[in-house]
Motif scaffolding. Structure first.
Motif, mmCIF file in Angstrom:
data_model
loop_
_atom_site.group_PDB
_atom_site.id
_atom_site.type_symbol
_atom_site.label_atom_id
_atom_site.label_comp_id
_atom_site.label_asym_id
_atom_site.label_seq_id
_atom_site.Cartn_x
_atom_site.Cartn_y
_atom_site.Cartn_z
ATOM 1 N N TYR A 21 0.842 -1.212 0.000
ATOM 2 C CA TYR A 21 0.000 0.000 0.000
ATOM 3 C C TYR A 21 0.870 1.253 0.000
ATOM 4 N N ARG A 22 1.929 1.209 0.781
ATOM 5 C CA ARG A 22 2.816 2.363 0.888
ATOM 6 C C ARG A 22 3.526 2.637 -0.444
ATOM 7 N N THR A 23 3.935 1.564 -1.145
ATOM 8 C CA THR A 23 4.666 1.753 -2.400
ATOM 9 C C THR A 23 3.768 2.369 -3.469
ATOM 10 N N VAL A 24 2.537 1.900 -3.554
ATOM 11 C CA VAL A 24 1.597 2.472 -4.523
ATOM 12 C C VAL A 24 1.383 3.963 -4.198
ATOM 13 N N THR A 25 1.223 4.258 -2.898
ATOM 14 C CA THR A 25 1.003 5.649 -2.467
ATOM 15 C C THR A 25 2.198 6.530 -2.824
ATOM 16 N N ASP A 43 -2.030 0.336 -13.072
ATOM 17 C CA ASP A 43 -1.984 -0.524 -14.254
ATOM 18 C C ASP A 43 -0.824 -0.205 -15.192
ATOM 19 N N SER A 44 -0.272 1.010 -15.078
ATOM 20 C CA SER A 44 0.806 1.369 -16.009
ATOM 21 C C SER A 44 2.182 1.357 -15.327
ATOM 22 N N THR A 45 2.220 0.959 -14.071
ATOM 23 C CA THR A 45 3.503 0.944 -13.358
ATOM 24 C C THR A 45 3.927 -0.501 -13.101
ATOM 25 N N ALA A 46 5.236 -0.758 -13.281
ATOM 26 C CA ALA A 46 5.740 -2.109 -12.988
ATOM 27 C C ALA A 46 6.142 -2.159 -11.521
ATOM 28 N N PHE A 47 5.272 -2.743 -10.704
ATOM 29 C CA PHE A 47 5.605 -2.923 -9.287
ATOM 30 C C PHE A 47 6.310 -4.258 -9.115
ATOM 31 N N ARG A 48 7.378 -4.238 -8.321
ATOM 32 C CA ARG A 48 8.089 -5.494 -8.023
ATOM 33 C C ARG A 48 8.211 -5.621 -6.514
ATOM 34 N N ASP A 88 8.610 0.815 -11.277
ATOM 35 C CA ASP A 88 9.348 1.158 -12.498
ATOM 36 C C ASP A 88 10.860 1.200 -12.257
ATOM 37 N N GLY A 89 11.344 0.208 -11.565
ATOM 38 C CA GLY A 89 12.792 0.081 -11.362
ATOM 39 C C GLY A 89 13.336 0.861 -10.179
ATOM 40 N N ARG A 119 -8.102 -1.421 -3.706
ATOM 41 C CA ARG A 119 -7.837 -2.573 -2.835
ATOM 42 C C ARG A 119 -7.873 -3.865 -3.641
ATOM 43 N N GLY A 120 -8.798 -3.927 -4.601
ATOM 44 C CA GLY A 120 -8.893 -5.121 -5.456
ATOM 45 C C GLY A 120 -7.553 -5.423 -6.127
ATOM 46 N N ARG A 121 -6.905 -4.382 -6.646
ATOM 47 C CA ARG A 121 -5.599 -4.569 -7.301
ATOM 48 C C ARG A 121 -4.558 -5.039 -6.278
ATOM 49 N N LEU A 122 -4.595 -4.422 -5.110
ATOM 50 C CA LEU A 122 -3.611 -4.769 -4.066
ATOM 51 C C LEU A 122 -3.808 -6.207 -3.575
ATOM 52 N N VAL A 123 -5.069 -6.599 -3.456
ATOM 53 C CA VAL A 123 -5.364 -7.975 -3.029
ATOM 54 C C VAL A 123 -4.745 -8.952 -4.031
ATOM 55 N N ARG A 124 -4.892 -8.635 -5.324
ATOM 56 C CA ARG A 124 -4.318 -9.536 -6.334
ATOM 57 C C ARG A 124 -2.796 -9.585 -6.240
ATOM 58 N N MET A 125 -2.185 -8.445 -6.018
ATOM 59 C CA MET A 125 -0.712 -8.418 -5.875
ATOM 60 C C MET A 125 -0.288 -9.327 -4.728
ATOM 61 N N GLN A 126 -1.068 -9.269 -3.631
ATOM 62 C CA GLN A 126 -0.715 -10.061 -2.442
ATOM 63 C C GLN A 126 -0.882 -11.557 -2.723
ATOM 64 N N GLN A 127 -1.981 -11.906 -3.405
ATOM 65 C CA GLN A 127 -2.208 -13.322 -3.717
ATOM 66 C C GLN A 127 -1.162 -13.828 -4.709
ATOM 67 N N ASP A 128 -0.815 -12.993 -5.707
ATOM 68 C CA ASP A 128 0.215 -13.389 -6.681
ATOM 69 C C ASP A 128 1.551 -13.616 -5.978
ATOM 70 N N PHE A 129 1.863 -12.732 -5.035
ATOM 71 C CA PHE A 129 3.127 -12.882 -4.298
ATOM 72 C C PHE A 129 3.111 -14.211 -3.539
#
Ligand code: DC
Length: 228
Positions: free
Chosen positions: A39-43, A64-69, A82-83, A109-119
């Motif tokens: 959440y903090r990184t997206v913010t 949707d346009s940022t590469a979060f890792r 984005d690196g 939150r929906g997007r963040l939930v998916r990031m968490q499940q993917d991780f």
């Protein structure tokens, strides 16, 4: 994966979730997932790109346009957008102050939930901490814990953290912040701070982090073979 499991730890700010989650993951040879860091990184990325934090559509297209890792790095979740490395930046108070804009919007939150499940899908053993891990993100988690503590004690712990970083902050001020974050965590309509019906509650007011981990390990051992 047959042996895969997730342990969720939810609770309010300052209750000791991250410390306990880090220690527990180490004890169990599991990967630690710090969802607050996501959440903090997206913010922080939105702030750095000048996105209006009140504009949900703009935030969605930023996501949707940022590469979060998010990379597992021992006790730390290393985060990048984005690196650019955000691991340090996300701990700054201005990020803490703004994260509620991302945390209170359902589509975000929906997007963040998916990031968490993917991780979590990338690893066989995961200890995750946040507000909605046992309720929304990992409802089938093998063990769920919910930590609680008096606001006064939580403020005292925050004060110690600040003191360790060389900053003196008044207890009353920290308590005010904690109560206001509680209110925004509990009252949001999506993914609010809540205990799952099958969560094990632990009051950490008078128990230190090692003690909490011991309680958790005991509960895990007790229910290892038959579930709850
Ligand atoms: O745990 P933390 O302080 O790093 O979390 C930062 C913010 O993100 C916090 O204000 C609540 C929010 N958050 C959330 O809404 N859901 C989560 N699973 C984790 C954090």
């Amino acid at each position: 994966m047959r042996d895969a499991w997730v342990i969720t730890i939810d609770g309010p700010a300052g209750v000791g979730k991250s410390t306990v989650a880090r220690m527990l993951s180490e004890r169990l040879g599991a990967v630690f997932l710090d969802t607050g860091a996501m959440y903090r990184t997206v913010t922080a990325a939105a702030m750095d790109k000048g996105v209006d934090l009140e504009d949900v559509e703009a935030l969605l297209s930023l996501i949707d346009s940022t590469a979060f890792r998010f990379e597992h790095d021992g006790p730390v979740l290393r985060t990048r957008a984005d690196g650019k490395d955000y691991t340090q930046r996300i701990r700054e108070p201005e990020v803490t102050e703004n994260v509620r804009h991302v945390a209170c919007q359902g589509p975000l939150r929906g997007r963040l939930v998916r990031m968490q499940q993917d991780f979590a899908n990338r690893f066989s053993k995961v200890v995750t901490e946040g507000r909605d891990q046992g309720t929304v993100v990992f409802p089938d988690a093998k063990w769920k814990f919910f930590l609680e503590a008096d606001p006064e004690e939580r403020a005292r712990r925050r004060q110690k953290d600040f003191a360790a970083a060389g900053k003196a902050v008044a207890l009353e001020e920290l308590k005010k912040h904690i109560l206001s974050r509680d209110a925004s965590d509990i009252n949001r309509s999506v993914g609010p701070l809540a205990a799952a019906a099958d969560a094990i509650h632990i009051d950490t007011t008078r128990v230190d982090a090692e003690g909490v981990v011991e309680i958790m390990i005991r509960r895990i051992e007790e229910t290892k073979n038959g579930g709850h």
